[in-house]
Design a protein around this motif. Structure first.
Motif, PDB file in Angstrom:
ATOM      1  N   SER A  35       0.824  -1.218   0.000  1.00 28.60           N
ATOM      2  CA  SER A  35       0.000   0.000   0.000  1.00 28.60           C
ATOM      3  C   SER A  35       0.862   1.274   0.000  1.00 28.60           C
ATOM      4  O   SER A  35       0.351   2.376  -0.172  1.00 28.60           O
ATOM      5  N   ILE A  36       2.165   1.120   0.192  1.00 31.04           N
ATOM      6  CA  ILE A  36       3.056   2.290   0.262  1.00 31.04           C
ATOM      7  C   ILE A  36       3.559   2.626  -1.148  1.00 31.04           C
ATOM      8  O   ILE A  36       4.022   1.723  -1.866  1.00 31.04           O
ATOM      9  N   PRO A  37       3.477   3.904  -1.553  1.00 30.53           N
ATOM     10  CA  PRO A  37       3.945   4.270  -2.895  1.00 30.53           C
ATOM     11  C   PRO A  37       5.370   3.766  -3.162  1.00 30.53           C
ATOM     12  O   PRO A  37       6.220   3.814  -2.263  1.00 30.53           O
ATOM     13  N   LYS A  38       5.596   3.286  -4.376  1.00 32.08           N
ATOM     14  CA  LYS A  38       6.858   2.616  -4.748  1.00 32.08           C
ATOM     15  C   LYS A  38       8.110   3.461  -4.458  1.00 32.08           C
ATOM     16  O   LYS A  38       9.161   2.943  -4.134  1.00 32.08           O
ATOM     17  N   GLU A  39       7.952   4.787  -4.606  1.00 39.37           N
ATOM     18  CA  GLU A  39       9.135   5.645  -4.476  1.00 39.37           C
ATOM     19  C   GLU A  39       9.484   5.937  -3.004  1.00 39.37           C
ATOM     20  O   GLU A  39      10.532   6.510  -2.717  1.00 39.37           O
ATOM     21  N   THR A  40       8.616   5.524  -2.071  1.00 36.88           N
ATOM     22  CA  THR A  40       8.884   5.807  -0.645  1.00 36.88           C
ATOM     23  C   THR A  40       9.836   4.754  -0.062  1.00 36.88           C
ATOM     24  O   THR A  40       9.505   3.565  -0.044  1.00 36.88           O
ATOM     25  N   PRO A  41      11.012   5.166   0.425  1.00 40.61           N
ATOM     26  CA  PRO A  41      11.908   4.177   1.043  1.00 40.61           C
ATOM     27  C   PRO A  41      11.368   3.721   2.403  1.00 40.61           C
ATOM     28  O   PRO A  41      10.743   4.505   3.125  1.00 40.61           O
ATOM     29  N   ILE A  42      11.597   2.454   2.712  1.00 42.76           N
ATOM     30  CA  ILE A  42      10.999   1.868   3.926  1.00 42.76           C
ATOM     31  C   ILE A  42      12.067   1.270   4.837  1.00 42.76           C
ATOM     32  O   ILE A  42      12.964   0.560   4.383  1.00 42.76           O
ATOM     33  N   ILE A  43      11.917   1.541   6.144  1.00 42.59           N
ATOM     34  CA  ILE A  43      12.656   0.795   7.176  1.00 42.59           C
ATOM     35  C   ILE A  43      11.688  -0.262   7.677  1.00 42.59           C
ATOM     36  O   ILE A  43      10.527   0.061   7.994  1.00 42.59           O
ATOM     37  N   PHE A  44      12.133  -1.515   7.746  1.00 44.63           N
ATOM     38  CA  PHE A  44      11.285  -2.561   8.309  1.00 44.63           C
ATOM     39  C   PHE A  44      11.986  -3.173   9.525  1.00 44.63           C
ATOM     40  O   PHE A  44      13.125  -3.613   9.446  1.00 44.63           O
ATOM     41  N   ALA A  45      11.262  -3.225  10.641  1.00 44.98           N
ATOM     42  CA  ALA A  45      11.835  -3.758  11.895  1.00 44.98           C
ATOM     43  C   ALA A  45      10.741  -4.528  12.646  1.00 44.98           C
ATOM     44  O   ALA A  45       9.568  -4.346  12.367  1.00 44.98           O
ATOM     45  N   PRO A  46      11.056  -5.346  13.655  1.00 45.42           N
ATOM     46  CA  PRO A  46      12.411  -5.768  13.955  1.00 45.42           C
ATOM     47  C   PRO A  46      12.812  -7.095  13.295  1.00 45.42           C
ATOM     48  O   PRO A  46      13.963  -7.471  13.381  1.00 45.42           O
ATOM     49  N   ASP A  47      11.890  -7.797  12.626  1.00 42.99           N
ATOM     50  CA  ASP A  47      12.200  -9.165  12.190  1.00 42.99           C
ATOM     51  C   ASP A  47      12.827  -9.216  10.797  1.00 42.99           C
ATOM     52  O   ASP A  47      12.136  -9.027   9.789  1.00 42.99           O
ATOM     53  N   LYS A  48      14.120  -9.546  10.737  1.00 41.04           N
ATOM     54  CA  LYS A  48      14.805  -9.599   9.439  1.00 41.04           C
ATOM     55  C   LYS A  48      14.276 -10.749   8.567  1.00 41.04           C
ATOM     56  O   LYS A  48      14.296 -10.658   7.337  1.00 41.04           O
ATOM     57  N   ASN A  49      13.812 -11.833   9.199  1.00 38.22           N
ATOM     58  CA  ASN A  49      13.322 -12.962   8.397  1.00 38.22           C
ATOM     59  C   ASN A  49      12.008 -12.616   7.710  1.00 38.22           C
ATOM     60  O   ASN A  49      11.845 -12.838   6.509  1.00 38.22           O
ATOM     61  N   LEU A  50      11.097 -12.022   8.468  1.00 36.83           N
ATOM     62  CA  LEU A  50       9.845 -11.563   7.863  1.00 36.83           C
ATOM     63  C   LEU A  50      10.154 -10.482   6.825  1.00 36.83           C
ATOM     64  O   LEU A  50       9.575 -10.459   5.741  1.00 36.83           O
ATOM     65  N   GLY A  51      11.093  -9.593   7.167  1.00 39.12           N
ATOM     66  CA  GLY A  51      11.481  -8.520   6.245  1.00 39.12           C
ATOM     67  C   GLY A  51      11.969  -9.076   4.919  1.00 39.12           C
ATOM     68  O   GLY A  51      11.539  -8.644   3.850  1.00 39.12           O
ATOM     69  N   ARG A  52      12.871 -10.080   4.988  1.00 41.28           N
ATOM     70  CA  ARG A  52      13.400 -10.683   3.753  1.00 41.28           C
ATOM     71  C   ARG A  52      12.289 -11.333   2.938  1.00 41.28           C
ATOM     72  O   ARG A  52      12.271 -11.270   1.716  1.00 41.28           O
ATOM     73  N   TYR A  53      11.368 -11.966   3.651  1.00 42.86           N
ATOM     74  CA  TYR A  53      10.245 -12.627   2.967  1.00 42.86           C
ATOM     75  C   TYR A  53       9.388 -11.582   2.240  1.00 42.86           C
ATOM     76  O   TYR A  53       8.996 -11.781   1.084  1.00 42.86           O
ATOM     77  N   ILE A  54       9.145 -10.445   2.895  1.00 41.66           N
ATOM     78  CA  ILE A  54       8.335  -9.386   2.261  1.00 41.66           C
ATOM     79  C   ILE A  54       9.071  -8.840   1.023  1.00 41.66           C
ATOM     80  O   ILE A  54       8.459  -8.621  -0.027  1.00 41.66           O
ATOM     81  N   ILE A  55      10.388  -8.641   1.154  1.00 47.16           N
ATOM     82  CA  ILE A  55      11.176  -8.139   0.013  1.00 47.16           C
ATOM     83  C   ILE A  55      11.032  -9.108  -1.162  1.00 47.16           C
ATOM     84  O   ILE A  55      10.795  -8.702  -2.293  1.00 47.16           O
ATOM     85  N   LYS A  56      11.143 -10.391  -0.876  1.00 49.85           N
ATOM     86  CA  LYS A  56      11.056 -11.405  -1.936  1.00 49.85           C
ATOM     87  C   LYS A  56       9.668 -11.394  -2.592  1.00 49.85           C
ATOM     88  O   LYS A  56       9.535 -11.443  -3.810  1.00 49.85           O
ATOM     89  N   GLU A  57       8.626 -11.279  -1.782  1.00 49.28           N
ATOM     90  CA  GLU A  57       7.259 -11.369  -2.311  1.00 49.28           C
ATOM     91  C   GLU A  57       6.792 -10.091  -3.010  1.00 49.28           C
ATOM     92  O   GLU A  57       5.977 -10.149  -3.928  1.00 49.28           O
ATOM     93  N   THR A  58       7.261  -8.925  -2.526  1.00 46.40           N
ATOM     94  CA  THR A  58       6.747  -7.662  -3.081  1.00 46.40           C
ATOM     95  C   THR A  58       7.720  -7.028  -4.083  1.00 46.40           C
ATOM     96  O   THR A  58       7.333  -6.122  -4.817  1.00 46.40           O
ATOM     97  N   GLY A  59       8.992  -7.468  -4.042  1.00 44.05           N
ATOM     98  CA  GLY A  59       9.997  -6.842  -4.897  1.00 44.05           C
ATOM     99  C   GLY A  59      10.425  -5.470  -4.385  1.00 44.05           C
ATOM    100  O   GLY A  59      11.174  -4.761  -5.051  1.00 44.05           O
ATOM    101  N   ARG A  60       9.981  -5.103  -3.169  1.00 47.04           N
ATOM    102  CA  ARG A  60      10.365  -3.813  -2.581  1.00 47.04           C
ATOM    103  C   ARG A  60      11.682  -3.955  -1.849  1.00 47.04           C
ATOM    104  O   ARG A  60      11.891  -4.919  -1.125  1.00 47.04           O
ATOM    105  N   ASP A  61      12.563  -2.973  -2.053  1.00 50.50           N
ATOM    106  CA  ASP A  61      13.807  -3.007  -1.312  1.00 50.50           C
ATOM    107  C   ASP A  61      13.558  -2.279   0.018  1.00 50.50           C
ATOM    108  O   ASP A  61      13.147  -1.125   0.007  1.00 50.50           O
ATOM    109  N   MET A  62      13.783  -2.934   1.128  1.00 50.27           N
ATOM    110  CA  MET A  62      13.563  -2.273   2.419  1.00 50.27           C
ATOM    111  C   MET A  62      14.840  -2.368   3.250  1.00 50.27           C
ATOM    112  O   MET A  62      15.610  -3.319   3.117  1.00 50.27           O
ATOM    113  N   LEU A  63      15.016  -1.379   4.113  1.00 53.83           N
ATOM    114  CA  LEU A  63      16.143  -1.387   5.037  1.00 53.83           C
ATOM    115  C   LEU A  63      15.709  -2.210   6.250  1.00 53.83           C
ATOM    116  O   LEU A  63      14.708  -1.875   6.895  1.00 53.83           O
TER     117      LEU A  63
END
Ligand code: 13P
Ligand code: SF4
Length: 309
Positions: free
Chosen positions: A136-164
């Motif tokens: 739901s977040i506009p593509k150009e908005t950079p995102i910090i995702f915390a605290p779970d790196k495993n869930l974060g990596r899974y979201i990156i893989k599924e959405t194609g969004r690069d997150m910190l």
């Protein structure tokens, strides 16, 4: 003399209390709860209840979320030691510095974090709605995702969004052994592997379905196969076995575990029926949150609830 269950039922009436329990709680607690659910369902219940007291049979961050959503209600937790390794892996002071180093980033945090971290967050998510929220977040908005790196990596893989990503994790879900899991699957090639996204990437890669606790329960209900290897905290098997009584449910094996081949969250299991009764009776331990934190933490939770409707 009345048993503990009867005494809890009586106190519930006297105090107009509601008992909310997570799927990882002991079976006897799940059985007396008014509602058993995942983090999203539990927060929705906490927001909507008209009870005066919320008895939270789960861990501390879940009870805090209930208090943030219903600040005028009494919220009790059977044992204050019911913490969470994932929430502990994100201390507010260090996270604040990290956030300030990236002022252009939107902060999305997994609900498994303290009220202080929520107060530093733009939108909360749970494992049920993480993909929807990030999408739901506009593509150009950079995102910090915390605290779970495993869930974060899974979201990156599924959405194609690069997150910190913040470098946090859950000790229970990181304990699964890939070698033992593959070995187990060799012996049960007809079993479908399902996993919680707090698990590591190599475990998730083996899974046919990845989702929240309620997502996993719904998946086994609808799937024609009747044999599953379940990679999450073993408490979920109580509700799952009720949902699919004819299925064979095999807990995924943990690295250190040669006895029951299962993973238990020690934090979830510190709550007992006796402590639950005591906390209702004594109205203690009570969850208290400073007003300033409560108000700031409410906004990102409310945004999540609005986006989850
Ligand atoms: P769910 O929201 O999928 O139930 O996960 C909760 C959790 O992480 C408890 O450890
Ligand atoms: Fe926290 Fe992991 Fe226990 Fe869930 S299973 S409460 S994430 S330590």
């Amino acid at each position: 003399m009345k048993g503990l269950k009867e005494k809890i039922a009586q106190l519930k009436k006297e105090k107009n209390a509601v008992i909310l329990a997570h799927y990882y709680q002991r079976p006897e607690i799940q059985e007396i709860a008014d509602y058993v659910g995942d983090s999203l369902g539990l927060s929705q219940q906490a927001a909507e209840t008209d009870a005066d007291m919320i008895v939270f049979a789960g861990v501390h961050f879940m009870a805090e979320t209930a208090k943030i959503l219903s600040p005028t209600k009494t919220v009790v937790l059977p044992d204050l030691e019911a913490g969470c390794s994932l929430a502990d892996s994100c201390p507010p002071e260090t996270f604040k510095v990290f956030k300030e180093a990236h002022p252009d980033h939107l902060v999305i945090t997994y609900v498994n974090c303290s009220a202080e971290i929520k107060a530093l967050t733009d939108i909360i998510c749970t494992s049920s709605n993480a993909l929807k929220i990030v999408n739901s977040i506009p593509k150009e908005t950079p995102i910090i995702f915390a605290p779970d790196k495993n869930l974060g990596r899974y979201i990156i893989k599924e959405t194609g969004r690069d997150m910190l990503l913040w470098d946090g994790s859950c000790i229970v879900h990181e304990a699964f052994s890939i070698d033992k899991l593959l070995e187990l699957h060799k012996g049960h090639p007809d079993a479908v592997i399902i996993a919680h996204p707090e698990s590591e990437e190599h475990i998730l890669k083996t899974a046919t379905y990845v989702g929240s606790t309620v997502g996993m329960i719904n998946y086994v209900k609808e799937h024609p196969t009747k044999k599953f290897i379940v990679a999450t905290e073993v408490g979920i098997l109580h509700e799952m076995a009720k949902a699919v009584p004819n299925a064979i449910l095999i807990p995924a094996p943990a690295e250190e575990d040669n006895t029951c081949a299962c993973s238990e969250c020690a934090y979830m299991k510190v709550n007992t029926l006796q402590k639950l009764y005591d906390c209702m009776l004594n109205e203690s331990p009570k969850i208290e949150i400073p007003a300033e934190i409560q108000e700031k933490a409410l906004l990102p939770i409310q945004r999540m609830l609005d986006l989850s409707k």
